[in-house]
Design an enzyme around this catalytic site. Sequence first.
Site, mmCIF file in Angstrom:
data_model
loop_
_atom_site.group_PDB
_atom_site.id
_atom_site.type_symbol
_atom_site.label_atom_id
_atom_site.label_comp_id
_atom_site.label_asym_id
_atom_site.label_seq_id
_atom_site.Cartn_x
_atom_site.Cartn_y
_atom_site.Cartn_z
ATOM 1 N N LYS A 72 -19.423 42.971 14.595
ATOM 2 C CA LYS A 72 -20.130 43.470 15.787
ATOM 3 C C LYS A 72 -19.640 44.840 16.266
ATOM 4 O O LYS A 72 -20.411 45.611 16.832
ATOM 5 C CB LYS A 72 -20.006 42.468 16.942
ATOM 6 N N ASP A 108 -26.038 39.691 23.591
ATOM 7 C CA ASP A 108 -25.125 38.611 23.992
ATOM 8 C C ASP A 108 -24.988 38.548 25.520
ATOM 9 O O ASP A 108 -25.074 37.466 26.109
ATOM 10 C CB ASP A 108 -23.730 38.820 23.379
HETATM 11 P P1 NAP Z 1 -12.016 36.270 20.766
HETATM 12 O O1 NAP Z 1 -12.445 37.693 20.640
HETATM 13 O O2 NAP Z 1 -10.977 35.710 19.853
HETATM 14 O O3 NAP Z 1 -11.524 36.094 22.281
HETATM 15 C C1 NAP Z 1 -11.003 34.904 22.801
HETATM 16 C C2 NAP Z 1 -9.890 35.282 23.767
HETATM 17 O O4 NAP Z 1 -9.420 34.110 24.428
HETATM 18 C C3 NAP Z 1 -8.681 35.906 23.061
HETATM 19 O O5 NAP Z 1 -8.272 37.049 23.785
HETATM 20 C C4 NAP Z 1 -7.643 34.789 23.131
HETATM 21 O O6 NAP Z 1 -6.327 35.287 23.133
HETATM 22 C C5 NAP Z 1 -7.982 34.156 24.449
HETATM 23 N N1 NAP Z 1 -7.456 32.806 24.621
HETATM 24 C C6 NAP Z 1 -7.202 31.876 23.671
HETATM 25 N N2 NAP Z 1 -6.747 30.757 24.265
HETATM 26 C C7 NAP Z 1 -6.718 30.970 25.609
HETATM 27 C C8 NAP Z 1 -6.331 30.186 26.742
HETATM 28 N N3 NAP Z 1 -5.889 28.930 26.614
HETATM 29 N N4 NAP Z 1 -6.423 30.737 27.981
HETATM 30 C C9 NAP Z 1 -6.860 32.002 28.133
HETATM 31 N N5 NAP Z 1 -7.211 32.804 27.090
HETATM 32 C C10 NAP Z 1 -7.149 32.294 25.848
HETATM 33 O O7 NAP Z 1 -13.270 35.296 20.646
HETATM 34 P P2 NAP Z 1 -14.775 35.600 21.103
HETATM 35 O O8 NAP Z 1 -15.524 36.187 19.987
HETATM 36 O O9 NAP Z 1 -14.711 36.330 22.389
HETATM 37 O O10 NAP Z 1 -15.339 34.122 21.287
HETATM 38 C C11 NAP Z 1 -14.812 33.238 22.280
HETATM 39 C C12 NAP Z 1 -15.573 31.922 22.225
HETATM 40 O O11 NAP Z 1 -16.911 32.133 22.661
HETATM 41 C C13 NAP Z 1 -15.658 31.302 20.826
HETATM 42 O O12 NAP Z 1 -15.529 29.906 20.941
HETATM 43 C C14 NAP Z 1 -17.069 31.648 20.377
HETATM 44 O O13 NAP Z 1 -17.602 30.692 19.472
HETATM 45 C C15 NAP Z 1 -17.808 31.582 21.701
HETATM 46 N N6 NAP Z 1 -19.027 32.388 21.723
HETATM 47 C C16 NAP Z 1 -20.182 31.759 22.070
HETATM 48 C C17 NAP Z 1 -21.347 32.481 22.137
HETATM 49 C C18 NAP Z 1 -22.618 31.781 22.532
HETATM 50 O O14 NAP Z 1 -23.693 32.332 22.289
HETATM 51 N N7 NAP Z 1 -22.542 30.629 23.157
HETATM 52 C C19 NAP Z 1 -21.351 33.858 21.841
HETATM 53 C C20 NAP Z 1 -20.151 34.472 21.495
HETATM 54 C C21 NAP Z 1 -18.983 33.709 21.441
HETATM 55 P P3 NAP Z 1 -5.564 35.446 21.695
HETATM 56 O O15 NAP Z 1 -6.353 36.459 20.921
HETATM 57 O O16 NAP Z 1 -4.195 35.897 22.091
HETATM 58 O O17 NAP Z 1 -5.618 34.079 21.058
#
Ligand code: NAP
Length: 293
Positions: A72, A108
């Site tokens: 992305k 998104d």
């Molecule tokens: P990402 O870039 O890895 O971001 C997730 C963030 O959450 C990271 O900064 C991570 O820190 C942090 N984190 C992990 N555990 C945590 C906790 N217990 N408390 C607070 N922060 C925490 O992932 P992303 O792409 O943003 O996606 C996040 C989630 O959203 C995924 O499950 C994805 O499948 C979902 N999503 C859903 C949609 C939808 O359409 N519904 C769209 C996009 C994403 P670290 O990097 O230090 O682990």
Amino acid sequence: MPETHKKILGVIGDPISHSISPAMHNAALKALKLDADFEYQAFHVKPRDLKNFLDTMRDKGYAGINVTVPHKVAVMEYLDEVTKFAKLIGAVNTIKNEDGKLVGYNTDGPGFLEAIKHKLNFDPAGKSVVLLGAGGAARAVGMILAENQAAQIVIFDIDEQKTGVLAQQITSNFKTKVICLPSKNNELADCIADCNLLVNATPIGMHPREKESPLGNSGLLPPRQDTTTPLYVYDLVYVPKDTLLVQQARSAGAIAVSGLSMLVYQGALAFTIFTGLPAPVGVMEQAAENAIK
Ligand code: NAP
């Protein structure tokens, strides 16, 4: 790939076999009787092959492509134009081929906005939000909430540096007040008690970690004293369908949904960008639900 006279749409990612976008988009094309003109495919594209794929998209005239993890951000440098909002988020999830010009969009954030409007009947204007996570998805959520006049966003991520970067990006573009919670902090429960909307944008709770919640088991969701201002909870995780966080929230009297609707609405908005037609959202939602069963 076999030769076809149809216009090609698709999604690129690495991995890609899990993607439910082909099911959603092909169902929508069929419902609008466009399946004789368009075909939506999944393309497994490794990071090293990204530029080649975009060259192919131009050369072969693919009509539109959705973009998922991990491309992305990287894809932006190969596009001819990127919308203002996609630049603000710093990520593109939809590319339209306009007569050889590749234009990047981000649906998104707008997909999240549509999801909270339709599934929670929630308007962020003037509201207070707690946002768990500061990664890619949180950026889209934070920006669209701020653009739609959320009064305050409290951000909590275990990576404090990411929290600070997202806070700075929001406040340098919008008037929304942003509070960064340090990762070792016991004020999260108080912030949740005072907010209107809690959003999980961390991967915690996603299969195969469905027994986990970003709030742990620590009672951060006590029943609300003031029942006239309910707590709304949107969990971006959508596998399983009812995450542990959603179950905890409902037990505490909150109005809670998980993230399939955001996926559906980002797809519906992309469908309209590709075809110029209103998307059959109900058809796409049903196809998405069937695909994750
Ligand atoms: P990402 O870039 O890895 O971001 C997730 C963030 O959450 C990271 O900064 C991570 O820190 C942090 N984190 C992990 N555990 C945590 C906790 N217990 N408390 C607070 N922060 C925490 O992932 P992303 O792409 O943003 O996606 C996040 C989630 O959203 C995924 O499950 C994805 O499948 C979902 N999503 C859903 C949609 C939808 O359409 N519904 C769209 C996009 C994403 P670290 O990097 O230090 O682990």
